[in-house]
Design a protein around this motif. Structure first.
Motif, mmCIF file in Angstrom:
data_model
loop_
_atom_site.group_PDB
_atom_site.id
_atom_site.type_symbol
_atom_site.label_atom_id
_atom_site.label_comp_id
_atom_site.label_asym_id
_atom_site.label_seq_id
_atom_site.Cartn_x
_atom_site.Cartn_y
_atom_site.Cartn_z
ATOM 1 N N GLU A 32 -40.570 -7.312 -30.703
ATOM 2 C CA GLU A 32 -39.415 -7.776 -31.494
ATOM 3 C C GLU A 32 -37.893 -6.688 -31.339
ATOM 4 O O GLU A 32 -38.033 -5.581 -30.985
ATOM 5 N N LYS A 33 -36.915 -7.484 -31.557
ATOM 6 C CA LYS A 33 -35.545 -6.771 -31.051
ATOM 7 C C LYS A 33 -34.670 -6.987 -32.392
ATOM 8 O O LYS A 33 -34.999 -8.379 -32.935
ATOM 9 N N GLU A 52 -30.089 -9.916 -37.109
ATOM 10 C CA GLU A 52 -31.072 -11.000 -36.920
ATOM 11 C C GLU A 52 -32.363 -10.376 -36.084
ATOM 12 O O GLU A 52 -32.044 -9.298 -35.304
ATOM 13 N N ARG A 53 -33.343 -10.977 -36.249
ATOM 14 C CA ARG A 53 -34.407 -10.712 -35.039
ATOM 15 C C ARG A 53 -34.839 -11.608 -34.089
ATOM 16 O O ARG A 53 -34.800 -12.820 -34.215
ATOM 17 N N THR A 54 -35.419 -11.170 -32.974
ATOM 18 C CA THR A 54 -35.978 -11.871 -31.901
ATOM 19 C C THR A 54 -37.575 -11.293 -31.689
ATOM 20 O O THR A 54 -37.869 -10.390 -32.042
ATOM 21 N N TYR A 55 -38.082 -12.399 -31.256
ATOM 22 C CA TYR A 55 -39.537 -11.894 -30.996
ATOM 23 C C TYR A 55 -39.965 -12.478 -29.371
ATOM 24 O O TYR A 55 -39.710 -13.903 -29.305
ATOM 25 N N LEU A 61 -36.326 -17.356 -37.336
ATOM 26 C CA LEU A 61 -35.583 -17.950 -38.387
ATOM 27 C C LEU A 61 -36.360 -17.268 -39.668
ATOM 28 O O LEU A 61 -37.663 -17.697 -40.009
ATOM 29 N N GLY A 62 -35.589 -16.753 -40.319
ATOM 30 C CA GLY A 62 -36.040 -16.176 -41.521
ATOM 31 C C GLY A 62 -36.610 -14.986 -41.463
ATOM 32 O O GLY A 62 -37.328 -14.239 -42.157
ATOM 33 N N GLY A 63 -36.212 -14.249 -40.384
ATOM 34 C CA GLY A 63 -36.405 -12.726 -40.110
ATOM 35 C C GLY A 63 -35.309 -11.741 -40.238
ATOM 36 O O GLY A 63 -35.690 -10.614 -39.667
ATOM 37 N N ASP A 64 -34.330 -12.278 -40.794
ATOM 38 C CA ASP A 64 -33.319 -11.311 -40.844
ATOM 39 C C ASP A 64 -33.536 -10.108 -41.856
ATOM 40 O O ASP A 64 -34.416 -10.348 -42.861
ATOM 41 N N ARG A 121 -34.309 -25.576 -28.873
ATOM 42 C CA ARG A 121 -34.559 -24.354 -28.584
ATOM 43 C C ARG A 121 -35.761 -23.650 -29.087
ATOM 44 O O ARG A 121 -36.111 -24.278 -30.244
ATOM 45 N N GLN A 122 -36.613 -22.795 -28.513
ATOM 46 C CA GLN A 122 -37.816 -22.457 -28.990
ATOM 47 C C GLN A 122 -37.308 -21.212 -29.978
ATOM 48 O O GLN A 122 -36.554 -20.527 -29.740
ATOM 49 N N VAL A 123 -38.190 -21.201 -30.972
ATOM 50 C CA VAL A 123 -37.981 -20.465 -32.164
ATOM 51 C C VAL A 123 -39.209 -19.706 -32.821
ATOM 52 O O VAL A 123 -40.247 -20.420 -32.481
ATOM 53 N N VAL A 124 -39.343 -18.871 -33.674
ATOM 54 C CA VAL A 124 -40.237 -18.463 -34.292
ATOM 55 C C VAL A 124 -39.930 -18.889 -35.866
ATOM 56 O O VAL A 124 -38.862 -18.171 -36.480
ATOM 57 N N TRP A 125 -40.582 -19.536 -36.350
ATOM 58 C CA TRP A 125 -40.236 -19.984 -37.939
ATOM 59 C C TRP A 125 -41.003 -19.022 -38.725
ATOM 60 O O TRP A 125 -42.258 -18.867 -38.528
ATOM 61 N N MET A 126 -40.119 -18.219 -39.599
ATOM 62 C CA MET A 126 -40.818 -17.416 -40.624
ATOM 63 C C MET A 126 -40.627 -17.395 -41.951
ATOM 64 O O MET A 126 -40.520 -16.784 -42.771
ATOM 65 N N MET A 127 -39.768 -18.771 -42.287
ATOM 66 C CA MET A 127 -39.240 -18.872 -43.758
ATOM 67 C C MET A 127 -40.394 -18.760 -44.628
ATOM 68 O O MET A 127 -40.206 -18.473 -45.897
ATOM 69 N N ASN A 128 -41.492 -19.255 -44.237
ATOM 70 C CA ASN A 128 -42.903 -19.372 -45.283
ATOM 71 C C ASN A 128 -43.696 -18.090 -45.325
ATOM 72 O O ASN A 128 -44.761 -18.108 -45.526
ATOM 73 N N ASP A 129 -43.114 -16.797 -44.495
ATOM 74 C CA ASP A 129 -43.878 -15.728 -44.572
ATOM 75 C C ASP A 129 -45.169 -15.926 -43.582
ATOM 76 O O ASP A 129 -46.128 -15.142 -43.665
#
Length: 716
Positions: A32-33, A52-55, A61-64, A121-129
């Motif tokens: 994580e960054k 914002e976060r990256t993995y 998305l949803g990791g801010d 674009r490839q992302v990590v979706w985190m909106m639903n925990d």
């Protein structure tokens, strides 16, 4: 504290340098960054840095999150507190397949002439925990009403299932307006003509999009713009330019904000917008992709949608996008719309334009529905009636708010803001009659529009994140009120009371707020532990007392914990009294029923929360003759949940044996479950503590309010 562009940039640069250490101190994972996006410094030196976060290099998305730090320990506001990890960053679904599916999904939702803005674009979706590897595809095109469409489609990179399908062009409804004679900014060009470029407001430009959706800069020979009629195309441009500069000045003068993104950069406005030549935009919108506002000419092409409150509403969307980035998940879209309405009213009162008298109405100069009425009433949102989407705006929060259309869900926030600013009841403001009720019937005292706007702005820019819904907005605004006016202030109480007025959280009476009392029945022979939770806006500890508790129960005077084992059934006229250190008291009378539990029938009537995608166990003490249970043990269950039939039930015997009661399904939308099941308990002992385990089997892509196990019983 107002930061110059240089000061802001230095703080951001420092945050960039410190980001690795910050990530480690927050115990983020090795992949994580943190990427600093914004920074605010208070007068006392407290710095609020938004990240914002990256993995593994992928946007989350949803990791801010927002880090708040002065000199002591830091605090953090997270969009999601879930552990950020995914099994793999290698997608099973190809980018081409994700794009094809996204185009189809967007078209099904009404995006015409859909095309991909860029490669998925490839992302990590985190909106639903629940962190999920995903593809995000931005599909552009045209909405049914002629608005530009910028639809973000997020799909599971393993299964291809759609996780989000959200329109990112925020639209306000409206279609007629006039701002009167105003002074606007323009720039003289080399050829001696003038252009609607505002040098005092970041170089904001006003364009005419007639026949050209990208727009052409509005120019004039004599620097006298429009004639105040819709027949002159410059009139709408004047309104748009006036709205942009007035909203800029409002944010600057009240909060020290230097433009939409707080970087001194102006946006641009497009009037007479046609996304497709000859197809008129029926309303107005803010669009992140172009950092701009677009205004149509109404459904008939004759009524420019450029009133001050519409302009302020759209520009406030830009401020939200540049700060909390309230997303398209859960209640965040409705809150996003509500905040734009709040700021629109605040801008109207700031401008105090006699041609557009300040009020708590939206688009009141516009006859969108042909009935001469505004499209939103903040004192009682439902007065707007049924909208084009088939629903009326919500006056109060309910569990269904999560699924409501954003402009309808915005009613909850609009009503809160009116109550916070003006209070409840009947009043006349600037010639407009208002009559604002509250959910619980209790009066609410307002703190004034300026103070209300200050609370919301600080909450938005410091404490809200992309996933903030109404419950979290209450927390954010209370923190903001504590920052601005003190946690023991009348303003702090007013924020809580305004939220309670729309059925979000608890309000204060005699400076004491109490969570809903756990007054469901108790049962003889079943141990009880019921916590009374209360707070006071005055310093010092609370004390608790009780009269006429069910026989066998007592209350701890310092903690409010009620414990014991009832030994006599009946109805008890119980009174709980809470007293703060200043001597204020709050008395809470209610009837508390103790049920008979014993013999062949045993019941636990205590409510247990069913955590989303989790499980809960409720105990039940059985006394009597030793031996094994019957082969036809009856298990009666009462529970509520958005998907009650997706709840899995297991009975755990005193010796630990697990007896299945109800499997997953059938797949039906059933909000409550009231059923009796027969199980074979002949191989397990009867006497001891039994447990009913409820496991939430709701599919992960549904974000629902937690359910409740209301009660359950065993009949031997």
């Amino acid at each position: 504290m107002r930061l110059s562009p240089g000061q802001r940039q230095r703080l951001l640069d420092q945050a960039v340098d410190a980001a690795p250490d910050t990530a480690r101190s927050l115990r983020l994972g090795p992949q994580e960054k943190l990427i600093p996006k914004d920074v605010i410094e208070d007068a006392d030196g407290t710095v609020h840095t938004r990240y914002e976060r990256t993995y593994a290099g992928l946007p989350v998305l949803g990791g801010d999150l927002v880090v708040h730090q002065r000199h002591g320990p830091r605090t953090v506001t997270y969009a999601s507190k879930a552990k950020l990890t995914v099994p793999t960053t290698k997608a099973k679904v190809s980018a081409d397949a994700a794009k094809k599916s996204a185009l189809s999904t967007a078209a099904a939702k009404g995006t015409r002439k859909a095309g991909s803005h860029s490669a998925p674009r490839q992302v990590v979706w985190m909106m639903n925990d629940r962190p999920t590897l995903a593809w995000e595809t931005v599909v552009t095109g045209v909405q049914r009403d002629g608005s530009p469409s910028e639809r973000h489609v997020v799909s599971d990179a393993a299964s291809g299932a759609t996780l989000e399908n959200a329109e990112h062009v925020d639209s306000a409804q409206g279609n007629s307006l006039y701002s009167g004679k105003v002074t606007i900014g323009s720039t003289r060009q080399d050829d001696g003509t003038y252009a609607l470029i505002d040098p005092q407001h970041g170089g904001h430009r006003t364009l005419d999009s007639t026949g050209n959706f990208q727009g052409v800069l509005v120019t004039d020979d004599d620097d006298v713009w429009g004639d105040g009629t819709a027949a002159n195309p410059q009139s709408a441009a004047v309104d748009a330019a006036y709205g942009a500069q007035t909203t800029w000045d409002f944010f600057h003068d009240n909060f020290g904000r230097n433009g939409i993104a707080n970087d001194g950069r102006g946006s641009y406005s497009r009037v007479h917008y046609e996304a497709v030549q000859g197809v008129h935009l029926a309303n107005a919108n803010w669009q992140d992709g172009c950092f701009c506002m677009s205004y149509g000419d109404g459904a008939d092409g004759q009524h420019p949608v450029t009133s001050l409150d519409i302009a302020a509403h759209e520009m406030a969307h830009g401020v939200t996008s540049a700060t909390a980035r309230l997303g398209n998940f859960g209640e965040a879209p409705g809150l996003n719309e509500a905040i734009s309405d709040m700021m629109a009213s605040a801008v109207e009162f700031y401008a105090d334009n006699p041609n557009d008298v300040p009020d708590y109405l939206m688009a009141e100069l516009d006859d969108l529905h042909g009935d001469g009425k505004p499209i939103r009433y903040m004192d009682l949102p439902s007065k707007a009636g049924i909208s084009s989407v088939g629903y009326a705006p919500l006056d109060y929060w309910t569990p269904e708010t999560t699924f409501a259309e954003p402009h309808m869900a915005a009613g909850v926030g609009d009503h809160f803001f009116y109550l916070l600013a003006e209070g409840s009841g009947k009043k006349t403001i600037n010639g407009v009659d208002y009559d604002s009720p509250t959910y619980d019937g209790r009066p609410v005292a307002g703190i004034g529009l300026s103070n209300a706007a200050a609370v919301v702005y600080r909450a938005l820019t410091v404490y809200m994140t992309s996933t903030t819904g109404y419950q979290d907005a209450r927390t954010a605004t209370l923190r903001a009120a504590a920052d601005l006016y003190g946690g023991k202030s009348d303003a702090y109480e007013a924020v809580a009371n305004a939220w309670a007025g729309v059925n979000v959280g608890n309000g204060y009476i005699n400076h004491i707020a109490v969570d809903p009392l756990p007054t469901e029945p108790v049962a003889t022979g079943q141990p009880v532990s019921r916590q009374i939770n209360a707070t006071s806006s005055r310093p010092g500890a609370l004390t608790y007392s009780a009269k006429s508790l069910p026989q066998g129960l007592s209350i701890d005077e310092s903690t409010g914990l009620i414990t014991g084992t009832p030994d006599k059934a009946g109805d008890y006229s119980t009174v709980i009294t809470i007293t703060n250190a200043a001597g204020d008291t709050r008395t809470l009378p209610f009837t508390w029923t103790a049920l008979e539990s014993g013999g062949h029938f045993f019941i636990n009537p205590t409510t247990y929360v069913i955590p989303q995608w989790g499980k809960v166990e409720s105990p039940l003490v059985v006394r009597g003759k030793p031996g094994n249970g019957p082969s036809d043990l009856k298990v009666t269950v009462d529970l509520d949940h958005g998907f009650s039939n997706a709840q899995v039930l297991d009975l755990i015997a005193p010796d630990g044996t697990v007896i299945p009661v109800k499997s997953w399904g059938p797949w039906e939308l059933t909000p409550e479950l009231h059923a009796t099941y027969t199980v074979d308990a002949s191989a397990v002992p009867t006497v001891g503590t039994w447990k009913l385990r409820v496991t939430d089997g709701t599919p992960g892509f549904y974000d629902l309010a937690p359910g409740h196990l209301q009660r359950w019983s065993l009949t031997f």
